[in-house]
Enzyme design. Structure first.
Site, PDB file in Angstrom:
ATOM      1  N   TRP A 131     -40.328   5.493  20.239  1.00 33.54           N
ATOM      2  CA  TRP A 131     -39.851   6.554  19.621  1.00 33.54           C
ATOM      3  C   TRP A 131     -38.324   6.347  19.914  1.00 33.54           C
ATOM      4  CZ3 TRP A 131     -38.510  11.877  21.928  1.00 33.54           C
ATOM      5  CH2 TRP A 131     -38.365  12.661  20.700  1.00 33.54           C
ATOM      6  N   ASP A 212     -45.771   9.709  28.152  1.00 28.97           N
ATOM      7  CA  ASP A 212     -45.582  10.757  26.980  1.00 28.97           C
ATOM      8  C   ASP A 212     -46.819  11.017  26.277  1.00 28.97           C
ATOM      9  OD1 ASP A 212     -44.441  12.096  25.118  1.00 28.97           O
ATOM     10  OD2 ASP A 212     -42.926  10.700  24.290  1.00 28.97           O
ATOM     11  N   LYS A 248     -47.049  19.029  17.597  1.00 23.57           N
ATOM     12  CA  LYS A 248     -48.239  18.462  16.616  1.00 23.57           C
ATOM     13  C   LYS A 248     -49.492  19.058  16.540  1.00 23.57           C
ATOM     14  CE  LYS A 248     -44.759  15.504  16.964  1.00 23.57           C
ATOM     15  NZ  LYS A 248     -43.601  15.102  16.037  1.00 23.57           N
TER      16      LYS A 248
HETATM   17  C1  LMR Z   1     -41.099  11.997  14.915  1.00 21.93           C
HETATM   18  O1  LMR Z   1     -41.241  10.940  15.609  1.00 21.93           O
HETATM   19  O2  LMR Z   1     -40.901  11.969  13.783  1.00 21.93           O
HETATM   20  C2  LMR Z   1     -41.169  13.134  15.627  1.00 21.93           C
HETATM   21  O3  LMR Z   1     -41.270  12.829  17.020  1.00 21.93           O
HETATM   22  C3  LMR Z   1     -40.042  14.120  15.496  1.00 21.93           C
HETATM   23  C4  LMR Z   1     -38.856  13.920  16.177  1.00 21.93           C
HETATM   24  O4  LMR Z   1     -38.308  14.831  16.932  1.00 21.93           O
HETATM   25  O5  LMR Z   1     -38.336  12.750  16.007  1.00 21.93           O
END
Ligand code: LMR
Length: 401
Positions: A131, A212, A248
């Site tokens: 992420w 996570d 989510k």
């Molecule tokens: C995403 O990856 O789209 C979500 O976790 C929202 C975010 O805050 O990035």
């Protein structure tokens, strides 16, 4: 005063929403941010959430400050949801938990805690890819960020050998970030047997497992099953850090409800860790917001609402799975788009890592008003019966150039 401040780039994920909002074409689709949409493409407020809010309103609660670590009922129930009701550290009062500003806030508290108190190398290994926000988040927390291999572009699956080799070569005692389920952005998770091997490797190298878990329930539709990795590590005697988000799985995005926890040796150690979590949180934001924690806690502590919620999580996960099947059908049998698209069906969770190149993603936005992150990730939840065909057609055109 600010003449030397350079303009920064838009956020790679949330910046997409800004571009989408500015687009006036009626066919536009936002597959950027991971936020669930219903079959009509609308944000979805869960029935369990609506009912919990009715209960909260009827109770006429006050608006006093929460304690620094949040609503006690909520943190207890959040830990129970993640670790399981029969978890030994939970039942021995050996889990330090604090409420957090959703998953990001949990990660940040965890990063800050480790930067201050972790006795071994303050180096965190993140999967490639991960992420996007993980990287600045841990750097800003004061940890050194390194990477381990995770995704194999050739097999469009897990690079398990690469992962093991990189963790083997990590300095003894380093921290390793693991996505507990529904890996973001790839949608590729280790199998249970692979988790067992990772757990052994982590023990061998005395790495510190930092989970996570932003998507509990979204991978399989079953919250217990999705907690497998965390529970397995704990059962193997690991002490873990865990970040939870209710954005989510309860659709509580803007309410910012999450939790950060650390398993400890015993109750005495837990109390010391708790006291330091408070010392980290207090100068950051004093104490967390009230409303969302009450919603989550009402659902987690009321049998009827809990069951309704579990059904709704399954419903969301299943709608996403049906969109995977439909998209796969359209690309393979419908448009006969060049390439192999089996990964659309095999990947799990909210995202699909399509394999589309940055240029193709840009072309989709410019020519078809379809927005996604530039790494080729799409939020499957943004697709529905009315737009999936238009999307598949756009992908087909982009692939054929
Ligand atoms: C995403 O990856 O789209 C979500 O976790 C929202 C975010 O805050 O990035």
């Amino acid at each position: 005063t600010w003449s030397a401040v350079p303009a920064g780039p838009p956020d790679p994920i949330l910046g997409i929403t800004e571009a989408f909002k500015a687009d006036t074409d009626s066919r536009k689709i936002n597959l950027g941010v991971g936020a669930y949409r219903d079959e009509n493409g609308k944000p979805y407020v869960l029935n369990a959430v609506k009912k919990a809010e009715e209960i909260i309103t009827a109770a006429k609660l006050d608006k006093e400050y929460l304690p620094i670590t949040g609503l006690a009922g909520f943190t207890k129930n959040a830990a129970k949801l993640a670790y399981g009701a029969d978890s030994p550290p939970l039942n021995q009062n050996a889990i330090a938990v604090t409420q957090s500003i959703s998953g990001t806030g949990a990660l940040r508290i965890g990063g800050a805690f480790l930067a201050r108190h972790y006795p071994n190398p303050k180096i965190i290994y993140l999967p490639t890819p991960t992420w996007g926000n993980h990287i600045p988040l841990f750097k800003d927390s004061g940890l050194e960020v390194r990477n381990y291999r995770y995704f194999d572009r050739k097999t469009v699956g897990l690079d398990f050998d690469g992962l093991k080799e990189d963790l083997k070569n990590a300095p003894e005692g380093a921290i390793v970030l693991l996505h507990a389920c529904a890996h973001n952005p790839t949608g590729v998770d280790p199998t249970q047997a692979q988790w067992a091997e990772i757990s052994d490797l982590v023990a061998e190298k005395r790495l510190f497992p930092f989970f996570d878990m932003a998507y509990q329930g979204f991978a399989s539709g079953d919250t217990a099953r999705d907690a497998y990795a965390v529970r397995h590590f704990v059962s193997q005697g690991h002490q873990v850090a865990l970040c939870q988000s209710f954005a989510k799985n309860m659709g509580l995005y803007g309410e910012r409800v999450g939790a950060f926890s650390l398993t400890t040796k015993d109750e005495e150690e837990r109390k010391r860790v708790d006291s330091q979590l408070k010392i980290i949180v207090r100068p950051m934001y004093s104490n967390p917001p009230l409303h969302g924690a009450h919603i989550a806690n009402t659902i987690l502590s009321n049998t009827e609402l809990y069951q309704e919620w579990e059904g709704e999580v399954k419903g969301m996960a299943n709608r996403i799975i049906s969109m995977r099947e439909r998209l796969y059908e359209l690309l393979t049998n419908g448009y006969q788009t060049p390439g192999e698209w089996g990964h659309i069906k095999s990947q799990i969770g909210m995202f699909s890592f399509t394999g589309l190149k940055t240029e193709q993603c840009k072309a989709l936005a410019e020519k078809a008003h379809i927005y996604m992150t530039m790494d080729g990730r799409i939020s499957m939840a943004g697709l529905n019966g009315s737009n999936v065909e238009y999307f598949a057609q756009g992908v087909d055109a982009a692939v054929r150039g």
